[in-house]
Design a protein around this motif. Structure first.
Motif, PDB file in Angstrom:
ATOM      1  N   VAL A  34      -1.867  81.489  49.668  1.00  0.00           N
ATOM      2  CA  VAL A  34      -0.808  80.522  49.410  1.00  0.00           C
ATOM      3  C   VAL A  34       0.572  81.155  49.611  1.00  0.00           C
ATOM      4  O   VAL A  34       0.800  82.294  49.204  1.00  0.00           O
ATOM      5  N   ILE A  35       1.491  80.393  50.223  1.00  0.00           N
ATOM      6  CA  ILE A  35       2.895  80.797  50.270  1.00  0.00           C
ATOM      7  C   ILE A  35       3.467  80.508  48.890  1.00  0.00           C
ATOM      8  O   ILE A  35       3.453  79.366  48.433  1.00  0.00           O
ATOM      9  N   ASP A  36       3.948  81.551  48.198  1.00  0.00           N
ATOM     10  CA  ASP A  36       4.390  81.391  46.819  1.00  0.00           C
ATOM     11  C   ASP A  36       5.551  80.409  46.659  1.00  0.00           C
ATOM     12  O   ASP A  36       5.562  79.612  45.729  1.00  0.00           O
ATOM     13  N   ALA A  37       6.522  80.435  47.538  1.00  0.00           N
ATOM     14  CA  ALA A  37       7.722  79.605  47.384  1.00  0.00           C
ATOM     15  C   ALA A  37       7.425  78.113  47.458  1.00  0.00           C
ATOM     16  O   ALA A  37       8.073  77.314  46.770  1.00  0.00           O
ATOM     17  N   THR A  38       6.452  77.734  48.277  1.00  0.00           N
ATOM     18  CA  THR A  38       6.176  76.305  48.477  1.00  0.00           C
ATOM     19  C   THR A  38       4.791  75.883  48.007  1.00  0.00           C
ATOM     20  O   THR A  38       4.491  74.695  48.004  1.00  0.00           O
ATOM     21  N   GLN A  39       3.955  76.867  47.643  1.00  0.00           N
ATOM     22  CA  GLN A  39       2.569  76.626  47.250  1.00  0.00           C
ATOM     23  C   GLN A  39       1.756  75.983  48.374  1.00  0.00           C
ATOM     24  O   GLN A  39       0.785  75.275  48.142  1.00  0.00           O
ATOM     25  N   THR A  40       2.170  76.243  49.614  1.00  0.00           N
ATOM     26  CA  THR A  40       1.450  75.728  50.778  1.00  0.00           C
ATOM     27  C   THR A  40       0.253  76.622  51.069  1.00  0.00           C
ATOM     28  O   THR A  40       0.372  77.844  51.095  1.00  0.00           O
ATOM     29  N   ILE A  41      -0.886  76.006  51.297  1.00  0.00           N
ATOM     30  CA  ILE A  41      -2.116  76.745  51.566  1.00  0.00           C
ATOM     31  C   ILE A  41      -2.122  77.202  53.020  1.00  0.00           C
ATOM     32  O   ILE A  41      -1.970  76.404  53.940  1.00  0.00           O
ATOM     33  N   LEU A  42      -2.297  78.521  53.198  1.00  0.00           N
ATOM     34  CA  LEU A  42      -2.391  79.099  54.539  1.00  0.00           C
ATOM     35  C   LEU A  42      -3.831  79.183  55.013  1.00  0.00           C
ATOM     36  O   LEU A  42      -4.113  78.993  56.188  1.00  0.00           O
ATOM     37  N   ASP A  43      -4.749  79.502  54.086  1.00  0.00           N
ATOM     38  CA  ASP A  43      -6.147  79.640  54.465  1.00  0.00           C
ATOM     39  C   ASP A  43      -7.016  79.551  53.225  1.00  0.00           C
ATOM     40  O   ASP A  43      -6.552  79.787  52.107  1.00  0.00           O
ATOM     41  N   VAL A  44      -8.280  79.225  53.416  1.00  0.00           N
ATOM     42  CA  VAL A  44      -9.251  79.120  52.337  1.00  0.00           C
ATOM     43  C   VAL A  44     -10.509  79.869  52.783  1.00  0.00           C
ATOM     44  O   VAL A  44     -11.010  79.647  53.881  1.00  0.00           O
ATOM     45  N   PHE A  45     -10.966  80.790  51.928  1.00  0.00           N
ATOM     46  CA  PHE A  45     -12.153  81.580  52.217  1.00  0.00           C
ATOM     47  C   PHE A  45     -13.188  81.334  51.129  1.00  0.00           C
ATOM     48  O   PHE A  45     -12.859  81.373  49.951  1.00  0.00           O
ATOM     49  N   GLY A  46     -14.432  81.115  51.505  1.00  0.00           N
ATOM     50  CA  GLY A  46     -15.501  80.950  50.530  1.00  0.00           C
ATOM     51  C   GLY A  46     -15.935  82.309  49.992  1.00  0.00           C
ATOM     52  O   GLY A  46     -15.841  83.319  50.678  1.00  0.00           O
ATOM     53  N   ILE A  47     -16.386  82.332  48.753  1.00  0.00           N
ATOM     54  CA  ILE A  47     -16.909  83.540  48.128  1.00  0.00           C
ATOM     55  C   ILE A  47     -18.419  83.394  47.994  1.00  0.00           C
ATOM     56  O   ILE A  47     -18.893  82.411  47.429  1.00  0.00           O
ATOM     57  N   ASN A  48     -19.138  84.350  48.506  1.00  0.00           N
ATOM     58  CA  ASN A  48     -20.601  84.358  48.349  1.00  0.00           C
ATOM     59  C   ASN A  48     -20.951  85.191  47.140  1.00  0.00           C
ATOM     60  O   ASN A  48     -20.550  86.344  47.058  1.00  0.00           O
ATOM     61  N   ARG A  49     -21.678  84.605  46.208  1.00  0.00           N
ATOM     62  CA  ARG A  49     -22.057  85.350  45.010  1.00  0.00           C
ATOM     63  C   ARG A  49     -23.531  85.588  45.012  1.00  0.00           C
ATOM     64  O   ARG A  49     -24.312  84.883  45.463  1.00  0.00           O
TER      65      ARG A  49
END
Length: 75
Positions: free
Chosen positions: A60-75
């Motif tokens: 996330v870009i902190d200033a605007t809270q815009t999502i740049l990318d999303v990664f899944g977590i494998n547990r």
């Protein structure tokens, strides 16, 4: 102590669909999410945070809270 599960329960149905590139991360998720720590060997971009939400890492870009990318977590 409030856990992240409490934050999820208060979100409207379908909030997970908003975790997409270009979307703004809601305040309740941004401010209550767990931040990934920065490590010396890991590249870090100033003004950008990696946060954990459910089983996803969201960059996330902190200033605007815009999502740049999303990664899944494998547990």
């Amino acid at each position: 102590s409030r856990g992240l599960g409490d934050v999820y329960k208060r979100q409207p149905p379908g909030w997970q669909k908003k975790l997409q590139k270009g979307q703004r991360l809601p305040d309740s998720l941004y401010y209550n999410s767990q931040r990934l720590p920065s490590y010396d060997g890991m590249r870090h971009i100033d003004g950008v945070s990696d946060v954990i939400i459910d089983n996803e890492v969201v960059r996330v870009i902190d200033a605007t809270q815009t999502i740049l990318d999303v990664f899944g977590i494998n547990r």
